[in-house]
Design a protein around this motif. Structure first.
Motif, mmCIF file in Angstrom:
data_model
loop_
_atom_site.group_PDB
_atom_site.id
_atom_site.type_symbol
_atom_site.label_atom_id
_atom_site.label_comp_id
_atom_site.label_asym_id
_atom_site.label_seq_id
_atom_site.Cartn_x
_atom_site.Cartn_y
_atom_site.Cartn_z
ATOM 1 N N ILE A 84 3.544 1.634 9.974
ATOM 2 C CA ILE A 84 2.631 2.049 8.909
ATOM 3 C C ILE A 84 1.227 1.698 9.374
ATOM 4 C CG2 ILE A 84 1.922 1.820 6.495
ATOM 5 C CD1 ILE A 84 4.747 0.794 5.861
ATOM 6 N N LYS A 85 0.321 2.648 9.215
ATOM 7 C CA LYS A 85 -1.088 2.427 9.541
ATOM 8 C C LYS A 85 -1.903 2.814 8.317
ATOM 9 C CE LYS A 85 -0.234 3.743 14.321
ATOM 10 N NZ LYS A 85 -0.667 4.565 15.451
ATOM 11 N N LEU A 86 -3.009 2.116 8.115
ATOM 12 C CA LEU A 86 -3.823 2.362 6.932
ATOM 13 C C LEU A 86 -5.302 2.190 7.260
ATOM 14 C CD1 LEU A 86 -3.954 2.588 3.701
ATOM 15 C CD2 LEU A 86 -4.159 0.105 3.799
ATOM 16 N N LYS A 87 -6.104 3.043 6.677
ATOM 17 C CA LYS A 87 -7.551 2.841 6.682
ATOM 18 C C LYS A 87 -8.064 3.282 5.323
ATOM 19 C CE LYS A 87 -11.972 3.799 8.852
ATOM 20 N NZ LYS A 87 -12.705 4.469 9.927
ATOM 21 N N ASN A 88 -8.857 2.417 4.697
ATOM 22 C CA ASN A 88 -9.554 2.731 3.454
ATOM 23 C C ASN A 88 -11.038 2.604 3.728
ATOM 24 O OD1 ASN A 88 -7.250 3.062 1.826
ATOM 25 N ND2 ASN A 88 -7.084 0.873 1.560
ATOM 26 N N TRP A 89 -11.809 3.517 3.190
ATOM 27 C CA TRP A 89 -13.252 3.489 3.373
ATOM 28 C C TRP A 89 -13.910 3.918 2.065
ATOM 29 C CZ3 TRP A 89 -17.107 7.212 3.011
ATOM 30 C CH2 TRP A 89 -18.354 6.852 3.548
ATOM 31 N N GLY A 90 -14.980 3.236 1.694
ATOM 32 C CA GLY A 90 -15.686 3.596 0.477
ATOM 33 C C GLY A 90 -17.177 3.405 0.623
ATOM 34 N N TRP A 101 -6.614 6.905 4.333
ATOM 35 C CA TRP A 101 -5.738 7.488 5.347
ATOM 36 C C TRP A 101 -4.524 6.590 5.495
ATOM 37 C CZ3 TRP A 101 -10.903 6.520 5.955
ATOM 38 C CH2 TRP A 101 -11.751 7.591 6.269
ATOM 39 N N MET A 102 -3.384 7.200 5.682
ATOM 40 C CA MET A 102 -2.176 6.439 5.978
ATOM 41 C C MET A 102 -1.342 7.249 6.960
ATOM 42 S SD MET A 102 0.759 4.842 3.479
ATOM 43 C CE MET A 102 -0.111 3.319 3.109
ATOM 44 N N ALA A 103 -0.679 6.550 7.861
ATOM 45 C CA ALA A 103 0.275 7.170 8.778
ATOM 46 C C ALA A 103 1.521 6.304 8.775
ATOM 47 C CB ALA A 103 -0.302 7.261 10.184
ATOM 48 N N PHE A 104 2.670 6.953 8.920
ATOM 49 C CA PHE A 104 3.920 6.195 8.961
ATOM 50 C C PHE A 104 4.985 7.009 9.670
ATOM 51 C CE2 PHE A 104 3.454 8.334 4.911
ATOM 52 C CZ PHE A 104 4.644 9.024 4.762
ATOM 53 N N THR A 105 5.988 6.312 10.153
ATOM 54 C CA THR A 105 7.090 6.924 10.869
ATOM 55 C C THR A 105 7.788 7.951 9.972
ATOM 56 O OG1 THR A 105 7.435 4.770 11.909
ATOM 57 C CG2 THR A 105 9.150 6.428 12.243
ATOM 58 N N THR A 165 4.027 10.868 9.998
ATOM 59 C CA THR A 165 3.556 11.557 8.806
ATOM 60 C C THR A 165 2.205 10.969 8.452
ATOM 61 O OG1 THR A 165 5.798 11.971 8.026
ATOM 62 C CG2 THR A 165 4.050 12.036 6.367
ATOM 63 N N TYR A 166 1.290 11.844 7.999
ATOM 64 C CA TYR A 166 -0.091 11.442 7.699
ATOM 65 C C TYR A 166 -0.451 11.806 6.266
ATOM 66 C CZ TYR A 166 -0.353 10.891 12.688
ATOM 67 O OH TYR A 166 -0.115 10.470 13.976
ATOM 68 N N LEU A 167 -1.225 10.920 5.657
ATOM 69 C CA LEU A 167 -1.758 11.141 4.318
ATOM 70 C C LEU A 167 -3.275 10.991 4.387
ATOM 71 C CD1 LEU A 167 -1.392 11.377 1.172
ATOM 72 C CD2 LEU A 167 -1.391 8.870 1.165
ATOM 73 N N PHE A 168 -3.984 11.928 3.766
ATOM 74 C CA PHE A 168 -5.445 11.873 3.670
ATOM 75 C C PHE A 168 -5.803 12.139 2.214
ATOM 76 C CE2 PHE A 168 -9.492 14.128 3.442
ATOM 77 C CZ PHE A 168 -10.329 13.349 4.220
ATOM 78 N N VAL A 169 -6.506 11.187 1.588
ATOM 79 C CA VAL A 169 -6.945 11.348 0.199
ATOM 80 C C VAL A 169 -8.431 11.041 0.156
ATOM 81 C CG1 VAL A 169 -6.698 10.557 -2.184
ATOM 82 C CG2 VAL A 169 -4.684 10.688 -0.714
ATOM 83 N N SER A 221 0.837 -1.209 0.000
ATOM 84 C CA SER A 221 0.000 0.000 0.000
ATOM 85 C C SER A 221 0.869 1.255 0.000
ATOM 86 C CB SER A 221 -0.926 0.020 1.223
ATOM 87 O OG SER A 221 -1.855 -1.020 1.157
ATOM 88 N N PHE A 222 1.939 1.233 0.786
ATOM 89 C CA PHE A 222 2.877 2.352 0.804
ATOM 90 C C PHE A 222 3.470 2.539 -0.587
ATOM 91 C CE2 PHE A 222 6.841 4.544 1.395
ATOM 92 C CZ PHE A 222 6.648 5.388 2.476
ATOM 93 N N GLN A 223 3.891 1.448 -1.193
ATOM 94 C CA GLN A 223 4.484 1.507 -2.522
ATOM 95 C C GLN A 223 3.479 1.996 -3.564
ATOM 96 O OE1 GLN A 223 6.515 -2.077 -3.643
ATOM 97 N NE2 GLN A 223 7.515 -1.086 -5.369
ATOM 98 N N ASP A 224 2.223 1.550 -3.470
ATOM 99 C CA ASP A 224 1.177 2.020 -4.389
ATOM 100 C C ASP A 224 0.972 3.528 -4.270
ATOM 101 O OD1 ASP A 224 0.797 -0.570 -5.281
ATOM 102 O OD2 ASP A 224 -1.048 -0.891 -4.117
ATOM 103 N N ASN A 225 1.036 4.039 -3.054
ATOM 104 C CA ASN A 225 0.832 5.474 -2.826
ATOM 105 C C ASN A 225 1.996 6.330 -3.295
ATOM 106 O OD1 ASN A 225 -1.744 5.969 -1.570
ATOM 107 N ND2 ASN A 225 -0.983 4.820 0.177
ATOM 108 N N PHE A 226 3.208 5.871 -3.018
ATOM 109 C CA PHE A 226 4.357 6.752 -3.189
ATOM 110 C C PHE A 226 5.388 6.306 -4.221
ATOM 111 C CE2 PHE A 226 2.995 7.144 1.355
ATOM 112 C CZ PHE A 226 2.319 8.343 1.191
ATOM 113 N N GLY A 227 5.193 5.133 -4.810
ATOM 114 C CA GLY A 227 6.066 4.699 -5.888
ATOM 115 C C GLY A 227 7.344 4.012 -5.462
#
Length: 159
Positions: free
Chosen positions: A54-60, A68-72, A151-155, A38-44
């Motif tokens: 690494i923490k992840l939540k997907n909702w649809g 949402w993603m969080a990581f060190t 670090t947090y990501l929200f998409v 998932s990290f690789q899919d997001n950031f290449g």
């Protein structure tokens, strides 16, 4: 008559299950090994060992997706992400733009419990809007909490 009620009840239950299954769902994990892809899919790129958590939540639901993603935090990783995800705007702490972004993230009703909103421990939020071509709306926010060193990501996007 009893047999008909059972059939109607069964049909009702199956209909509700089908409706629920097709309308949406959620996935959440804090298992680093399972979230490497998932990290690789997001950031290449694959996260280095310095990204210990690494923490992840997907909702649809229907045509809406929230991720949402969080990581060190690691400065080298952050630099690589920023380069990968260009173009990005920057909202600095204590500006109206920063406050607006914080409000947008906060109003998401399904935020994970581990999410730390941008606050006084966040110097800036990187962002971009309408970046997913096949969607009518998309927003991206990336920030680091200097106190927790996460670090947090929200998409968020919809058709």
């Amino acid at each position: 008559m009893t047999q008909n009620r059972k059939k109607i009840s069964l049909i009702g239950i199956l209909t509700l299950f089908t409706l629920f299954a097709s309308c949406g769902g959620s996935y959440e994990s804090e298992n680093r090994e399972k979230l490497i892809s998932s990290f690789q899919d997001n950031f290449g790129f694959e996260p280095p060992k310095s990204v210990e958590k690494i923490k992840l939540k997907n909702w649809g639901l229907y045509d809406t997706d929230v991720h949402w993603m969080a990581f060190t935090f690691d400065p080298t990783v952050m630099e690589k992400i920023i380069k990968h995800d260009q173009p990005l705007g920057i909202a600095l702490y204590n500006t109206s733009e920063f406050t607006k972004i914080k409000g947008e993230i906060k109003k998401s009703v399904n935020n994970p419990k581990w999410l730390e909103l941008p606050d006084k421990n966040t110097e800036q939020v990187y962002y971009k809007m309408d970046f997913i071509e096949r969607k009518s709306f998309s927003e991206y926010y990336l920030w680091t909490n200097t106190k927790s060193q996460m670090t947090y990501l929200f998409v968020h996007s919809f058709y």
